[in-house]
Design a protein around this motif. Structure first.
Motif, PDB file in Angstrom:
ATOM      1  N   MET A  17      45.399  36.926  31.006  1.00  0.00           N
ATOM      2  CA  MET A  17      46.042  37.502  32.113  1.00  0.00           C
ATOM      3  C   MET A  17      47.294  37.081  32.467  1.00  0.00           C
ATOM      4  SD  MET A  17      44.600  37.514  36.295  1.00  0.00           S
ATOM      5  CE  MET A  17      42.853  38.343  35.789  1.00  0.00           C
ATOM      6  N   GLY A  18      48.313  38.158  32.392  1.00  0.00           N
ATOM      7  CA  GLY A  18      49.730  37.737  32.604  1.00  0.00           C
ATOM      8  C   GLY A  18      50.100  37.219  34.115  1.00  0.00           C
ATOM      9  N   VAL A  19      51.139  36.610  34.236  1.00  0.00           N
ATOM     10  CA  VAL A  19      51.509  36.257  35.348  1.00  0.00           C
ATOM     11  C   VAL A  19      51.645  37.257  36.607  1.00  0.00           C
ATOM     12  CG1 VAL A  19      53.164  35.318  37.012  1.00  0.00           C
ATOM     13  CG2 VAL A  19      53.075  34.415  34.541  1.00  0.00           C
ATOM     14  N   LEU A  20      52.012  38.629  36.222  1.00  0.00           N
ATOM     15  CA  LEU A  20      51.721  39.646  37.205  1.00  0.00           C
ATOM     16  C   LEU A  20      50.514  40.127  37.559  1.00  0.00           C
ATOM     17  CD1 LEU A  20      53.717  41.496  38.983  1.00  0.00           C
ATOM     18  CD2 LEU A  20      53.961  43.165  36.962  1.00  0.00           C
ATOM     19  N   GLN A  21      49.712  40.151  36.418  1.00  0.00           N
ATOM     20  CA  GLN A  21      48.265  40.556  36.800  1.00  0.00           C
ATOM     21  C   GLN A  21      47.679  39.414  37.555  1.00  0.00           C
ATOM     22  OE1 GLN A  21      47.181  40.919  32.627  1.00  0.00           O
ATOM     23  NE2 GLN A  21      46.668  42.917  32.881  1.00  0.00           N
ATOM     24  N   HIS A  22      48.100  38.151  37.243  1.00  0.00           N
ATOM     25  CA  HIS A  22      47.604  37.288  38.115  1.00  0.00           C
ATOM     26  C   HIS A  22      47.716  37.148  39.650  1.00  0.00           C
ATOM     27  CE1 HIS A  22      45.941  33.143  38.975  1.00  0.00           C
ATOM     28  NE2 HIS A  22      46.949  33.001  39.554  1.00  0.00           N
ATOM     29  N   ILE A  23      49.061  37.484  39.725  1.00  0.00           N
ATOM     30  CA  ILE A  23      49.487  37.694  41.224  1.00  0.00           C
ATOM     31  C   ILE A  23      48.796  38.870  41.893  1.00  0.00           C
ATOM     32  CG2 ILE A  23      51.606  38.293  42.613  1.00  0.00           C
ATOM     33  CD1 ILE A  23      53.316  36.339  40.460  1.00  0.00           C
ATOM     34  N   GLN A  24      48.902  39.888  41.168  1.00  0.00           N
ATOM     35  CA  GLN A  24      48.264  41.074  41.649  1.00  0.00           C
ATOM     36  C   GLN A  24      46.723  40.947  42.125  1.00  0.00           C
ATOM     37  OE1 GLN A  24      49.450  44.017  42.614  1.00  0.00           O
ATOM     38  NE2 GLN A  24      51.562  43.471  42.225  1.00  0.00           N
ATOM     39  N   HIS A  25      45.944  40.183  41.163  1.00  0.00           N
ATOM     40  CA  HIS A  25      44.557  39.687  41.551  1.00  0.00           C
ATOM     41  C   HIS A  25      44.447  38.991  42.628  1.00  0.00           C
ATOM     42  CE1 HIS A  25      40.330  39.492  40.184  1.00  0.00           C
ATOM     43  NE2 HIS A  25      40.491  38.208  40.036  1.00  0.00           N
ATOM     44  N   GLN A  26      45.253  37.950  42.802  1.00  0.00           N
ATOM     45  CA  GLN A  26      45.453  37.128  44.325  1.00  0.00           C
ATOM     46  C   GLN A  26      45.727  38.088  45.342  1.00  0.00           C
ATOM     47  OE1 GLN A  26      48.368  34.110  43.405  1.00  0.00           O
ATOM     48  NE2 GLN A  26      46.899  32.633  42.570  1.00  0.00           N
ATOM     49  N   ILE A  27      46.534  39.080  45.246  1.00  0.00           N
ATOM     50  CA  ILE A  27      46.833  39.869  46.285  1.00  0.00           C
ATOM     51  C   ILE A  27      45.467  40.783  46.578  1.00  0.00           C
ATOM     52  CG2 ILE A  27      48.152  41.854  47.039  1.00  0.00           C
ATOM     53  CD1 ILE A  27      50.580  40.707  45.330  1.00  0.00           C
ATOM     54  N   SER A  28      45.064  41.363  45.575  1.00  0.00           N
ATOM     55  CA  SER A  28      43.792  42.192  45.620  1.00  0.00           C
ATOM     56  C   SER A  28      42.594  41.260  46.507  1.00  0.00           C
ATOM     57  CB  SER A  28      43.219  42.381  44.565  1.00  0.00           C
ATOM     58  OG  SER A  28      41.985  43.178  44.750  1.00  0.00           O
TER      59      SER A  28
END
Length: 156
Positions: free
Chosen positions: A1-12
């Motif tokens: 999981m890329g950094v942007l995907q990781h951040i999006q997952h946290q936001i979700s």
């Protein structure tokens, strides 16, 4: 999981917790409508304020991550509260049943936080958010235990 995907997952995940807290607020508002007991109404309003504070903390952290905080409640929460409305028209809500409904809501909230904290894909690198979530969990545990204790002592 890329950094942007990781951040999006946290936001979700944090947005899911906002929705759960909005469900909790709506549930306690419904409980306030269903009882005239001053002591219970004070407690329920305290939990409404508690969830509003939780939402505020979660929204703030979502902004730190660069995301947009969610609005509204979960779909299941909408169905649950609609069911409570229907149920309230058919039966007289007594202290025990109101507290039972509240306990179920607390169980759902605790489970949502546990799921977010235990999610293996969510590597919460910032200790601040871990601390926020753990503090919310502890407060939810205390609220659950309080509601359960009141329910257990309610005259059925």
């Amino acid at each position: 999981m890329g950094v942007l995907q990781h951040i999006q997952h946290q936001i979700s995940a944090l947005n899911d917790l906002i929705k759960i807290n909005n469900d909790r607020i709506a549930g306690y508002q419904k409980a306030v409508e269903n009882t005239d007991e001053t002591g219970l109404n004070l407690l329920f309003n305290e939990y409404i304020d508690q969830s509003k504070n939780f939402v505020s903390e979660l929204r703030e952290y979502i902004h730190v991550l660069g995301g947009d905080p969610a609005e509204g409640t979960t779909l299941s929460g909408k169905f649950y509260h609609a069911w409570m409305d229907v149920k309230a028209t058919f039966i007289n809500k007594d202290r025990h049943s109101i507290l039972s409904d509240c306990e179920r809501g607390e169980d759902i909230a605790k489970k949502a936080y546990r799921t977010a904290l235990d999610d293996k894909e969510l590597i919460w690198e910032d200790e601040k958010v871990v601390s926020i979530l753990n503090n919310h969990m502890e407060s939810l545990r205390i609220a659950h235990d309080t509601i359960k204790s009141l329910r257990d002592t309610a005259n059925v």
